[in-house]
Scaffold this motif. Structure first.
Motif, PDB file in Angstrom:
ATOM      1  N   LYS A   1       0.838  -1.199   0.000  1.00  0.00           N
ATOM      2  CA  LYS A   1       0.000   0.000   0.000  1.00  0.00           C
ATOM      3  C   LYS A   1       0.876   1.254   0.000  1.00  0.00           C
ATOM      4  CE  LYS A   1      -3.579   2.434   2.597  1.00  0.00           C
ATOM      5  NZ  LYS A   1      -4.346   2.519   3.861  1.00  0.00           N
ATOM      6  N   TYR A   2       1.912   1.247   0.844  1.00  0.00           N
ATOM      7  CA  TYR A   2       2.836   2.395   0.884  1.00  0.00           C
ATOM      8  C   TYR A   2       3.534   2.548  -0.467  1.00  0.00           C
ATOM      9  CZ  TYR A   2       6.613   5.507   2.241  1.00  0.00           C
ATOM     10  OH  TYR A   2       7.483   6.569   2.294  1.00  0.00           O
ATOM     11  N   TYR A   3       3.959   1.425  -1.031  1.00  0.00           N
ATOM     12  CA  TYR A   3       4.653   1.439  -2.332  1.00  0.00           C
ATOM     13  C   TYR A   3       3.775   2.068  -3.416  1.00  0.00           C
ATOM     14  CZ  TYR A   3       6.541  -0.502  -6.708  1.00  0.00           C
ATOM     15  OH  TYR A   3       7.021  -0.657  -7.985  1.00  0.00           O
ATOM     16  N   GLU A   4       2.512   1.660  -3.457  1.00  0.00           N
ATOM     17  CA  GLU A   4       1.594   2.170  -4.484  1.00  0.00           C
ATOM     18  C   GLU A   4       1.266   3.643  -4.272  1.00  0.00           C
ATOM     19  OE1 GLU A   4      -1.574  -0.609  -4.102  1.00  0.00           O
ATOM     20  OE2 GLU A   4      -0.455  -2.232  -5.103  1.00  0.00           O
ATOM     21  N   GLU A   5       1.149   4.060  -3.021  1.00  0.00           N
ATOM     22  CA  GLU A   5       0.839   5.464  -2.721  1.00  0.00           C
ATOM     23  C   GLU A   5       2.022   6.389  -3.003  1.00  0.00           C
ATOM     24  OE1 GLU A   5      -0.403   5.390   1.326  1.00  0.00           O
ATOM     25  OE2 GLU A   5      -2.455   4.735   0.867  1.00  0.00           O
ATOM     26  N   HIS A   6       3.224   5.826  -2.969  1.00  0.00           N
ATOM     27  CA  HIS A   6       4.436   6.631  -3.180  1.00  0.00           C
ATOM     28  C   HIS A   6       5.206   6.144  -4.405  1.00  0.00           C
ATOM     29  CE1 HIS A   6       3.440   7.085   1.105  1.00  0.00           C
ATOM     30  NE2 HIS A   6       3.990   8.285   1.013  1.00  0.00           N
ATOM     31  N   LEU A   7       4.451   5.669  -5.411  1.00  0.00           N
ATOM     32  CA  LEU A   7       5.078   5.052  -6.575  1.00  0.00           C
ATOM     33  C   LEU A   7       6.057   5.997  -7.280  1.00  0.00           C
ATOM     34  CD1 LEU A   7       5.096   2.396  -8.130  1.00  0.00           C
ATOM     35  CD2 LEU A   7       3.283   3.310  -9.601  1.00  0.00           C
ATOM     36  N   GLU A   8       5.726   7.289  -7.336  1.00  0.00           N
ATOM     37  CA  GLU A   8       6.595   8.251  -8.019  1.00  0.00           C
ATOM     38  C   GLU A   8       7.980   8.326  -7.380  1.00  0.00           C
ATOM     39  OE1 GLU A   8       6.154  10.067 -10.958  1.00  0.00           O
ATOM     40  OE2 GLU A   8       4.592   8.538 -11.063  1.00  0.00           O
ATOM     41  N   THR A   9       8.049   8.019  -6.079  1.00  0.00           N
ATOM     42  CA  THR A   9       9.338   8.009  -5.368  1.00  0.00           C
ATOM     43  C   THR A   9      10.279   6.971  -5.966  1.00  0.00           C
ATOM     44  OG1 THR A   9       8.167   8.604  -3.351  1.00  0.00           O
ATOM     45  CG2 THR A   9      10.422   7.818  -3.074  1.00  0.00           C
ATOM     46  N   TYR A  10       9.698   5.913  -6.525  1.00  0.00           N
ATOM     47  CA  TYR A  10      10.489   4.790  -7.022  1.00  0.00           C
ATOM     48  C   TYR A  10      10.582   4.779  -8.549  1.00  0.00           C
ATOM     49  CZ  TYR A  10       9.713   3.568  -2.204  1.00  0.00           C
ATOM     50  OH  TYR A  10       9.676   3.623  -0.842  1.00  0.00           O
ATOM     51  N   LYS A  11      10.333   5.939  -9.126  1.00  0.00           N
ATOM     52  CA  LYS A  11      10.415   6.057 -10.579  1.00  0.00           C
ATOM     53  C   LYS A  11      11.870   6.051 -11.026  1.00  0.00           C
ATOM     54  CE  LYS A  11       8.482   8.733 -14.400  1.00  0.00           C
ATOM     55  NZ  LYS A  11       7.640   9.895 -14.760  1.00  0.00           N
ATOM     56  N   ILE A  12      12.164   5.289 -12.068  1.00  0.00           N
ATOM     57  CA  ILE A  12      13.517   5.248 -12.645  1.00  0.00           C
ATOM     58  C   ILE A  12      13.467   5.960 -13.988  1.00  0.00           C
ATOM     59  CG2 ILE A  12      15.423   3.790 -13.423  1.00  0.00           C
ATOM     60  CD1 ILE A  12      14.212   1.512 -11.757  1.00  0.00           C
ATOM     61  N   PRO A  13      14.192   7.053 -14.146  1.00  0.00           N
ATOM     62  CA  PRO A  13      14.201   7.724 -15.446  1.00  0.00           C
ATOM     63  C   PRO A  13      14.999   6.897 -16.449  1.00  0.00           C
ATOM     64  CG  PRO A  13      15.813   8.730 -13.978  1.00  0.00           C
ATOM     65  CD  PRO A  13      15.076   7.709 -13.165  1.00  0.00           C
ATOM     66  N   PRO A  14      14.849   7.168 -17.744  1.00  0.00           N
ATOM     67  CA  PRO A  14      15.713   6.503 -18.727  1.00  0.00           C
ATOM     68  C   PRO A  14      17.171   6.728 -18.349  1.00  0.00           C
ATOM     69  CG  PRO A  14      13.974   7.724 -19.830  1.00  0.00           C
ATOM     70  CD  PRO A  14      13.891   8.082 -18.378  1.00  0.00           C
ATOM     71  N   GLN A  15      17.968   5.671 -18.408  1.00  0.00           N
ATOM     72  CA  GLN A  15      19.354   5.765 -17.932  1.00  0.00           C
ATOM     73  C   GLN A  15      20.362   5.429 -19.024  1.00  0.00           C
ATOM     74  OE1 GLN A  15      19.178   3.190 -14.378  1.00  0.00           O
ATOM     75  NE2 GLN A  15      19.529   5.051 -13.185  1.00  0.00           N
ATOM     76  N   ARG A  16      21.564   5.924 -18.789  1.00  0.00           N
ATOM     77  CA  ARG A  16      22.674   5.654 -19.698  1.00  0.00           C
ATOM     78  C   ARG A  16      23.927   5.371 -18.883  1.00  0.00           C
ATOM     79  NH1 ARG A  16      22.051   7.766 -25.066  1.00  0.00           N
ATOM     80  NH2 ARG A  16      19.871   8.302 -25.407  1.00  0.00           N
ATOM     81  N   GLN A  17      24.915   4.822 -19.569  1.00  0.00           N
ATOM     82  CA  GLN A  17      26.210   4.551 -18.934  1.00  0.00           C
ATOM     83  C   GLN A  17      27.302   4.646 -19.991  1.00  0.00           C
ATOM     84  OE1 GLN A  17      26.813   0.573 -17.265  1.00  0.00           O
ATOM     85  NE2 GLN A  17      27.823   1.489 -15.492  1.00  0.00           N
ATOM     86  N   LEU A  18      28.444   5.185 -19.565  1.00  0.00           N
ATOM     87  CA  LEU A  18      29.581   5.328 -20.480  1.00  0.00           C
ATOM     88  C   LEU A  18      30.743   4.460 -20.030  1.00  0.00           C
ATOM     89  CD1 LEU A  18      29.773   9.219 -20.944  1.00  0.00           C
ATOM     90  CD2 LEU A  18      28.731   7.566 -22.503  1.00  0.00           C
ATOM     91  N   GLU A  19      31.448   3.913 -21.017  1.00  0.00           N
ATOM     92  CA  GLU A  19      32.784   3.362 -20.793  1.00  0.00           C
ATOM     93  C   GLU A  19      33.749   4.383 -21.383  1.00  0.00           C
ATOM     94  OE1 GLU A  19      32.189  -1.418 -21.208  1.00  0.00           O
ATOM     95  OE2 GLU A  19      32.088  -0.218 -23.029  1.00  0.00           O
ATOM     96  N   TYR A  20      34.907   4.520 -20.783  1.00  0.00           N
ATOM     97  CA  TYR A  20      35.812   5.546 -21.302  1.00  0.00           C
ATOM     98  C   TYR A  20      37.272   5.216 -21.004  1.00  0.00           C
ATOM     99  CZ  TYR A  20      35.934   7.219 -16.435  1.00  0.00           C
ATOM    100  OH  TYR A  20      36.088   7.315 -15.071  1.00  0.00           O
ATOM    101  N   VAL A  21      38.129   5.797 -21.829  1.00  0.00           N
ATOM    102  CA  VAL A  21      39.573   5.747 -21.602  1.00  0.00           C
ATOM    103  C   VAL A  21      39.994   7.152 -21.189  1.00  0.00           C
ATOM    104  CG1 VAL A  21      41.847   5.471 -22.661  1.00  0.00           C
ATOM    105  CG2 VAL A  21      39.998   3.855 -23.199  1.00  0.00           C
ATOM    106  N   LEU A  22      40.702   7.238 -20.080  1.00  0.00           N
ATOM    107  CA  LEU A  22      41.140   8.527 -19.549  1.00  0.00           C
ATOM    108  C   LEU A  22      42.616   8.755 -19.851  1.00  0.00           C
ATOM    109  CD1 LEU A  22      40.861  11.070 -17.726  1.00  0.00           C
ATOM    110  CD2 LEU A  22      41.353   9.574 -15.771  1.00  0.00           C
TER     111      LEU A  22
END
Length: 657
Positions: A185-206
């Protein structure tokens, strides 16, 4: 190729125009701080200038769209009216605040000041245009009589109350219960708290921004040549500091423990006027000018030690230290044994050397051994709370040293940075043409990863806010390889390694964290229940001390001289508590009032009266304060939305490394 760094709603911003604004801002910053800006600061400044240009352009476009104009008569009225613009009136106002209007009008009508007045009129016109725009946007903003009265009451009505508090955090876990349904019930009432935006990740050489061996040698050589010049030069050392040092001139009187170890020997042996160095220290290379030596009231010693810890087995540690002591007495080398056996890693690597220290810096038994021991003598093992030590005093002095210094930081040269950029550029070209991983492996470059980050971001975790890199990170396709970008750590070449769609964290993954919040909710509900039982015990006008009979952990106290618009000392803001106190009958106990910290029973003992005369006096001032604040918020929100809706193209990253 293009000469534009971007556009705002189709209005192009040229590189020339933008760079002129940046240069003006840079000069202003240098004039203010007296220091040149480094690469990171310049990048930040360029972003500030761009943001300012965006807002200025959007505002100018809206002024044109709304047909807002300022007439010449309005400019004339502003200049000749009773309140002339402060930007020029201040030049005709003395220290007592008296404004000399005659001199002011003589100056503004003087033909010699024509160019200055044209600029002044332009500034006044722009200011008035923006004021008119703000008035246009906020024309519908009003403040009602009820708001003014509420603000007055919140600031001025003083209240006094006795209370009983059942803190939620005193409720034992064993007295509350909840199940998976409560958690869901708490999870459903506060669902926006657990929203995951579209994500990205980089690999890189420094390609890390570090000084090369040649950079270090170059700085050292420069100071060595300078030392030779100083030895035979009669010019003041101070004049050289201004020209060659990275730090401002300062004459220091140093105790021996304040001198870097690398320079101690040379400075203590140096004669008055001697040039010592360059010495490599944590500051970089330092050239010292020794002005003299004076006696100090404090004595400093230099000592080495070998430590065997006794935290596991005291007898074994004592046996071990005695064996080492025997080897030393037999002629073994102290530094060698310290490196081999000492369990103080910081000093062991230096052969046990602790450097110079004064009284009060070591534990008492060690201090006594160090300050009473003879120089060069290996002392019998002593015991401290750290374990067993063998101490050898290597120096003692009560001298202070007066010095001047030239400091040169070891920094990456432009040549080294160019070499790094070329390496990064070559790698980027080959990684795009062939394969990121195989080229990195072939060149023995280490591939790193960023944490996951939102697809809409202005900052790449661990890599910073480089606009070009952010543009790549938020727009590239999976597997794309970037150009070379500059970060605070150095140059990087990145590959888009992960692109995910948005969604919500699954209940099972956040279930454990939800337990904490549901517990708190249940405890606040329990606190209200306990407060209800306490009220039944006390009655409406009874003794609050009876609360302890129901709940021994209850708090019975007073809140005094508080208002609605300020926090209550020791309790916090408590909006429901204070709202009740404003309206309640005096000396009657409230029903339980639930706040974040727990449940209250409140009895208002006194409350100041509404002062109609004072309200009448303050009315207009309060109205104007509320109106200004609301207009400022509305205008700020309008600007924010204007920027969000605008078609802004930012390709500045193409013009800067």
């Amino acid at each position: 190729p293009t000469n534009d760094v971007g556009s705002i709603n189709g209005e192009k911003i040229s590189y020339k125009e933008y760079s002129q604004f940046v240069e003006t801002a840079r000069k202003n910053e240098v004039a203010k701080t007296g220091k040149e800006l480094d690469d990171t600061q310049m990048e930040f400044l360029r972003d500030q200038v761009w943001d300012a240009m965006v807002i200025q352009t959007l505002v100018r476009q809206k002024i044109k769209e709304y047909g807002i104009k300022v007439t010449d008569q309005e400019i004339k009225d502003a200049l000749l009216g009773p309140n002339p613009p402060k930007l020029i009136a201040r030049y005709f106002t003395d220290s007592t605040g008296h404004f000399d209007r005659q001199k002011y009008e003589e100056a503004i009508f003087n033909p010699k000041n024509k160019e200055a007045m044209i600029q002044t009129e332009s500034m006044i016109r722009n200011q008035k245009l923006q004021e008119k725009l703000k008035d246009y946007v906020t024309a519908s903003v009003v403040v009602g009589e009820n708001e003014i009265k509420r603000k007055f009451i919140g600031d001025n009505i003083k209240m006094y109350a006795d209370y009983v508090l059942v803190r939620a955090n005193t409720i034992p876990d064993s007295t509350i219960s909840f199940n998976d349904e409560d958690l869901k019930k708490y999870y459903e009432e506060h669902l926006e708290t657990y929203k995951i935006p579209p994500q990205r990740q980089l690999e890189y050489v420094l390609f890390r921004d570090l000084p090369s061996k040649d950079d270090t040698i170059s700085i050292k050589t420069t100071l060595e040549n300078l030392a030779k010049r100083l030895t035979g030069d009669t010019a003041s050392f101070k004049s050289y500091v201004r020209t060659y040092s990275d730090q401002p001139y300062k004459k220091d009187t140093l105790t021996i423990n304040q001198i870097p170890l690398q320079a101690v020997s040379a400075i203590t042996k140096a004669k008055r006027g001697a040039i010592v160095g360059p010495v490599l220290t944590y500051q970089g290379f330092v050239l010292y000018h020794v002005l003299g030596k004076i006696k100090s009231k404090r004595v400093f010693v230099r000592a080495s030690h070998i430590l065997i810890k006794n935290d596991k087995n005291d007898a074994e540690a004592r046996k071990k230290i005695n064996e080492i002591y025997k080897k030393l007495k037999a002629g073994a080398d102290f530094a060698k044994l310290a490196k081999e056996y000492s369990q103080d890693p910081g000093s062991a690597i230096r052969g046990g050397d602790l450097g110079w220290f004064g009284k009060g810096q070591m534990v008492k038994p060690f201090e006594k051994a160090a300050f009473s021991g003879r120089i060069g003598k290996i002392q019998k093992p002593i015991k401290t709370r750290f374990g067993y030590h063998i101490v050898k005093v290597t120096g003692r002095t009560n001298k202070k040293f007066v010095v001047e210094k030239i400091v040169n930081k070891i920094q990456t040269s432009a040549t080294t940075m160019d070499e790094l950029y070329n390496k990064a550029s070559d790698f980027s070209y080959l990684a795009k043409k062939n394969d990121f991983y195989s080229e990195a492996k072939l060149m023995r470059y280490k591939i790193k990863k960023t944490p996951k980050f939102p697809a809409e971001t202005e900052n790449i975790p661990g890599l910073g806010t480089n606009r070009g890199l952010v543009h790549f990170a938020t727009s590239a396709e999976l597997g794309d390889v970037s150009d070379v970008f500059k970060t605070p750590l150095g140059y990087i070449v990145a590959r888009m390694s992960l692109v995910t769609e948005g969604g919500y964290k699954k209940f099972e993954k956040v279930k454990k964290s939800i337990v904490y919040y549901v517990k708190n909710i249940k405890k606040r509900e329990k606190a209200v229940e306990i407060a209800g039982r306490i009220r039944n015990k006390i009655g409406e006008t009874g003794n609050l001390q009876l609360a302890y009979q129901v709940y021994p952990k209850a708090i019975v106290s007073k809140a005094q001289n508080f208002t609605r618009n300020k926090t209550i000392v020791g309790l916090g803001f408590l909006p429901k508590f204070k709202e009740y106190c404003l309206k309640a009958d005096l000396n009657k106990l409230s029903q339980p009032i639930k706040e974040e910290i727990g449940a209250f029973l409140v009895r208002v003992t006194d409350r100041s009266k509404f002062d109609s005369a004072s309200y009448k006096i303050q009315h207009n001032v309060i109205r104007d304060q509320l109106l200004r604040a609301r207009k400022a918020r509305v205008y700020e929100q309008w600007l924010k939305k204007l920027k969000e809706k605008a078609d802004i193209v930012d390709v500045r990253y193409k013009f800067y490394r």
